[in-house]
Scaffold this active site. Sequence first.
Site, short mmCIF file in Angstrom:
data_model
loop_
_atom_site.label_atom_id
_atom_site.label_comp_id
_atom_site.label_asym_id
_atom_site.label_seq_id
_atom_site.Cartn_x
_atom_site.Cartn_y
_atom_site.Cartn_z
N ARG A 28 -101.66 -32.12 63.97
CA ARG A 28 -101.12 -32.43 62.64
C ARG A 28 -101.41 -33.88 62.25
NH1 ARG A 28 -95.39 -29.19 62.89
NH2 ARG A 28 -96.26 -27.10 62.68
N ARG A 32 -98.27 -34.87 56.79
CA ARG A 32 -97.11 -35.37 56.05
C ARG A 32 -96.70 -36.81 56.34
NH1 ARG A 32 -93.54 -30.45 58.08
NH2 ARG A 32 -94.69 -31.03 59.94
N TYR A 155 -95.88 -13.49 62.62
CA TYR A 155 -95.74 -13.80 61.20
C TYR A 155 -95.86 -12.55 60.34
CZ TYR A 155 -95.65 -18.91 61.35
OH TYR A 155 -95.28 -20.22 61.54
#
Length: 354
Positions: A28, A32, A155
Site C-alpha cells: 500500500r 492514503r 468476497y
Amino acid sequence: MTGSNQVPYLLRAARGEVLDRPPVWMMRQAGRYMKAYRDLRDKYPSFRERSEIPEVAIEVSLQPWRAFQPDGVILFSDIVTPLPGMGIDMDIAEGKGPIIADPIRTQAQVDALRPLEPEESLPFIKPILQTLRQEVGNQSTVLGFVGAPWTLAAYAVEGKGSKDYSIIKNMAFSDPTVLHQFLSKIADSIATYVRYQIDCGAQVVQLFDSWAGQLSPKDYDTFALPYQQQVVRQVRETHPDTPLILLVSGSAGVLERMGKSGVDIVTVDWSVDMADARKRLGPDMKVQGNLDPGVLFGSKAFIRDRILDTIQKAGNRGHILNLGHGVLPNTPEENVAYFFETAKQADQLLATCA
C-alpha cells in the site's frame, strides 16, 4: 529511466542472491498516507476510476517511486479487479471496500461464470504495466498484483468484507461441492491473469490471500492451499522463471503451509519473529516482511532499531524488507521516507553497530 542492463535489486533477492542489503518496498505504498494521492482522490473519487484509467493508475503507482525510490513498484489495483471479467459485478466503495451486488451462493451462479479473458475485460492492465516498466527501467522491479482464490471467493460469497466469514464458512462446512467448483474456476482465471500481467511487464507477482488466515490449519489445507497450488502450477507451466510472492494476513498459524504453495517468497507478518519464521520455513524459502506498520509512528531511533533487527534476523540472502501488511493511512510521510533511507543504508548501519 536507466539504459543500463543490470538486473533490478529486488529481482536479484527474489532469485536468492547474497546482497549487501535487502531490497525494500512497502505494501500500500501508493495510497492514503500520501498527500499527492489524496489530492488525486479528490479529482477521481471512484477507486475504480483511479485503478482502471491507465494514466491515473500509472500516476498513483509512481507517486511513491518518485518520492522514495523503493526497489519495488507495484501495480495500483484491487483484489477484486478481475471479478467482472468472470461475470461477477462489483464496485469498490470508498472506505468500505468491495461490494458484490449479487453474491455467489448457488450451483447455477457458479455454472454461469466465464473464464477470464484479460485482454478483453481488463484492457487497462497492459498500458499500466508497460508504462511502469518504461518509467522505472532497471532501477526498480515492477510487481503485479492478484487476489488468491479463497480470498476472492470470500468476497464474492459474502458480498463484501467480513469479520467472521460466516456465509462462506457455512458453504464450506455444510455443502462444499459448489464452493470447490467455484474455487477451481477462480484459480484458473487467476492463473490466466498472473500470466497476462507477466506478459505485460510484471517481473514479480504478489498473490494476496488476505483472508486465508481466517481458516484453521485443517481448513486452510482444504480450501486455500490446493487452489494456491493450482494457480502456481499453471503459471509455472508457461512462466517458470517469474518469482511469485504469497501474502496471508494473520498467517502465524499457517506459515509452513504457505511454503507448500509453490511460491518463491512468503510474506511474514509481525506476529512472527523473523528468526523464527526463517527456521519454520526452512533455508530454501525466501521471505518478505515483517515490520509492524505501527512502528512507523515511532521515533526515528525506534524505526531504525526495528528495521536493523529484522534485517539481522532475516540474513543477507532471500529477504525483501517490507511491512507485515499495508502502510497505515495516517502514517507520517517523513517516517516513510526514513524507512526507505534506513533500509538502503542498512549495510553501513549494521557495520557501525557490529
